[in-house]
Write an enzyme that holds these catalytic residues in place. Structure first.
Site, PDB file in Angstrom:
ATOM      1  N   GLN A  15       0.263  23.403  14.657  1.00 59.75           N
ATOM      2  CA  GLN A  15       0.726  24.161  13.480  1.00 59.75           C
ATOM      3  C   GLN A  15      -0.459  24.579  12.603  1.00 59.75           C
ATOM      4  OE1 GLN A  15       4.208  22.859  11.029  1.00 59.75           O
ATOM      5  NE2 GLN A  15       2.676  22.221   9.571  1.00 59.75           N
ATOM      6  N   MET A  38       8.387  19.735   3.897  1.00 55.13           N
ATOM      7  CA  MET A  38       9.854  19.735   4.021  1.00 55.13           C
ATOM      8  C   MET A  38      10.463  18.568   3.248  1.00 55.13           C
ATOM      9  SD  MET A  38      10.701  21.197   7.772  1.00 55.13           S
ATOM     10  CE  MET A  38      10.465  19.669   8.648  1.00 55.13           C
ATOM     11  N   GLY A  39       9.665  17.918   2.408  1.00 54.83           N
ATOM     12  CA  GLY A  39      10.199  16.822   1.608  1.00 54.83           C
ATOM     13  C   GLY A  39      10.211  15.511   2.382  1.00 54.83           C
ATOM     14  N   LYS A  54      -2.067  16.201  11.330  1.00 52.46           N
ATOM     15  CA  LYS A  54      -0.995  15.550  12.096  1.00 52.46           C
ATOM     16  C   LYS A  54      -0.246  16.578  12.942  1.00 52.46           C
ATOM     17  CE  LYS A  54       2.902  12.958  12.598  1.00 52.46           C
ATOM     18  NZ  LYS A  54       3.856  13.988  12.828  1.00 52.46           N
ATOM     19  N   ASP A  55      -0.006  17.762  12.353  1.00 52.30           N
ATOM     20  CA  ASP A  55       0.636  18.863  13.083  1.00 52.30           C
ATOM     21  C   ASP A  55      -0.483  19.806  13.527  1.00 52.30           C
ATOM     22  OD1 ASP A  55       3.698  18.408  12.463  1.00 52.30           O
ATOM     23  OD2 ASP A  55       2.578  17.964  10.651  1.00 52.30           O
ATOM     24  N   LEU A  88       8.907  12.887   1.179  1.00 52.92           N
ATOM     25  CA  LEU A  88       7.455  12.730   1.040  1.00 52.92           C
ATOM     26  C   LEU A  88       7.003  11.297   1.306  1.00 52.92           C
ATOM     27  CD1 LEU A  88       6.708  14.936  -2.116  1.00 52.92           C
ATOM     28  CD2 LEU A  88       6.763  15.597   0.301  1.00 52.92           C
ATOM     29  N   HIS A 115       1.782  13.192   2.986  1.00 51.05           N
ATOM     30  CA  HIS A 115       1.907  14.335   2.073  1.00 51.05           C
ATOM     31  C   HIS A 115       1.077  14.067   0.817  1.00 51.05           C
ATOM     32  CE1 HIS A 115       5.990  14.386   4.148  1.00 51.05           C
ATOM     33  NE2 HIS A 115       5.527  15.584   4.445  1.00 51.05           N
ATOM     34  N   ARG A 172      10.057  11.627   9.988  1.00 52.70           N
ATOM     35  CA  ARG A 172      11.017  11.274  11.036  1.00 52.70           C
ATOM     36  C   ARG A 172      10.909   9.811  11.465  1.00 52.70           C
ATOM     37  NH1 ARG A 172      10.117  17.034  12.654  1.00 52.70           N
ATOM     38  NH2 ARG A 172      12.144  18.041  12.548  1.00 52.70           N
TER      39      ARG A 172
HETATM   40  P1  AMP Z   1       6.301  18.198   6.839  1.00 51.55           P
HETATM   41  O1  AMP Z   1       6.970  17.845   5.564  1.00 51.55           O
HETATM   42  O2  AMP Z   1       6.493  17.175   7.917  1.00 51.55           O
HETATM   43  O3  AMP Z   1       6.598  19.600   7.289  1.00 51.55           O
HETATM   44  O4  AMP Z   1       4.746  18.173   6.554  1.00 51.55           O
HETATM   45  C1  AMP Z   1       4.199  18.873   5.476  1.00 51.55           C
HETATM   46  C2  AMP Z   1       2.697  18.784   5.557  1.00 51.55           C
HETATM   47  O5  AMP Z   1       2.293  17.419   5.522  1.00 51.55           O
HETATM   48  C3  AMP Z   1       2.147  19.378   6.863  1.00 51.55           C
HETATM   49  O6  AMP Z   1       0.947  20.081   6.582  1.00 51.55           O
HETATM   50  C4  AMP Z   1       1.886  18.143   7.677  1.00 51.55           C
HETATM   51  O7  AMP Z   1       0.882  18.313   8.660  1.00 51.55           O
HETATM   52  C5  AMP Z   1       1.447  17.162   6.613  1.00 51.55           C
HETATM   53  N1  AMP Z   1       1.614  15.795   7.086  1.00 51.55           N
HETATM   54  C6  AMP Z   1       2.716  15.234   7.644  1.00 51.55           C
HETATM   55  N2  AMP Z   1       2.466  13.978   8.034  1.00 51.55           N
HETATM   56  C7  AMP Z   1       1.172  13.728   7.713  1.00 51.55           C
HETATM   57  C8  AMP Z   1       0.316  12.594   7.879  1.00 51.55           C
HETATM   58  N3  AMP Z   1       0.732  11.463   8.441  1.00 51.55           N
HETATM   59  N4  AMP Z   1      -0.956  12.701   7.429  1.00 51.55           N
HETATM   60  C9  AMP Z   1      -1.400  13.853   6.860  1.00 51.55           C
HETATM   61  N5  AMP Z   1      -0.636  14.948   6.679  1.00 51.55           N
HETATM   62  C10 AMP Z   1       0.632  14.888   7.099  1.00 51.55           C
END
Ligand code: AMP
Length: 278
Positions: A153, A30-31, A149-150, A33, A37, A187
């Site tokens: 999901q 979702m950006g 992390k998710d 970054l 990411h 966040r």
């Molecule tokens: P998001 O932009 O938050 O939707 O995350 C996009 C992808 O990045 C998802 O697959 C998340 O699980 C991964 N992600 C987010 N935070 C982390 C983190 N701290 N370490 C590894 N992957 C992450």
């Protein structure tokens, strides 16, 4: 690195990659970054000559009172970051491009849709699975990279790919953390300095529970209490669940690998984290 704005541009890019018989990796985000990411992008870039990072704040996965409007959007910085980790293209469509008509088809995991995060975010996982299925269909990638992390999901996406015969390999990678243990999240920037400090309790609690597990503790309630004992500075705790890692369902005692899922509020910011027990 190129910017793709429409589905047609993405499809043309994928065709071009395929014409030279190169493999393609996909990193949906979702950006906003951050290096979490970045770890996914780098893993893809190490494996595939072409890596598409998608940046789309998906309205379908946000509830009415959630942070859809407030969610950080900074395309140029994200493109620079994606390029620095090895992406070859960024796909950043508008909501109208992804949903030209209100979607009538939603993908829902039968057993886990309304549990854990789903209990507090009705419809969230349907929104996630539906958009991920669309992105996987559009990109036709060899592999797609997601963070642990998710955890819920990732589990649901793996199951969806299995159930729907999606040919893209789903790759899950470890959570990237700050030095003090806070899991990186887009966040985190909502947190005040004090809230951020208080939020360190999440990982401390998870580590404490893992230590107990490693010393032989297998009782989910005892392990959950150990996590909760470190969440005293949370403004509210949504849940602490100790689950079977393979099914993501509760178990009276952990016999195989387990996972602890946590969601808590620090101020107005909802943070999630987890740790695998193995
Ligand atoms: P998001 O932009 O938050 O939707 O995350 C996009 C992808 O990045 C998802 O697959 C998340 O699980 C991964 N992600 C987010 N935070 C982390 C983190 N701290 N370490 C590894 N992957 C992450």
């Amino acid at each position: 690195m190129i910017l793709l704005r429409t589905k047609t541009e993405l499809r043309n890019y994928v065709r071009q990659v395929r014409q030279t018989e190169q493999s393609l990796g996909l990193v949906p985000t979702m950006g906003a970054l951050h290096p979490g990411h970045g770890s996914l992008i780098r893993a893809s870039a190490d494996k595939h000559p072409a890596t598409v990072v998608t940046i789309f704040v998906n309205p379908l996965q946000f509830g009415a009172n959630e942070d859809l409007d407030q969610y950080p959007r900074r395309l140029q910085a994200d493109m620079d970051m994606a390029a620095s980790f090895g992406a070859t293209a960024v796909f950043a469509p508008s909501p109208d491009e992804i949903y030209p008509q209100p979607t009538q088809t939603l993908i829902r995991h039968d057993a886990l849709d309304a549990l854990y995060c789903g209990a507090f975010r009705p419809g969230h996982f349907q929104g996630v699975l539906t958009v991920v299925a669309k992105l996987l269909n559009l990109a036709q990638a060899d592999a797609a990279y997601f963070g642990s992390k998710d955890y819920q999901q990732l589990h649901l996406i793996r199951q969806m790919a299995l159930d729907l015969d999606i040919p893209t390999q789903i790759v899950g990678l470890p959570t990237v953390r700050e030095q003090d243990g806070l899991a990186l999240s887009s966040r985190n920037e909502y947190l005040s300095a004090q809230e951020r400090q208080n939020a360190l309790g999440i990982y401390q609690g998870l580590l404490r529970a893992r230590e107990a597990y490693e010393s032989g503790q297998r009782d989910p309630a005892t392990l959950a209490d150990l996590v909760r004992s470190q969440l005293g500075l949370a403004d509210s705790i949504q849940y602490v669940h100790v689950l079977d890692a393979a099914t993501l369902l509760p178990t009276p005692a952990l016999s195989g690998p387990g996972v602890i899922l946590v969601a808590a509020y620090y101020g107005k910011t909802r943070l999630i984290d987890n740790i695998v027990l193995n």
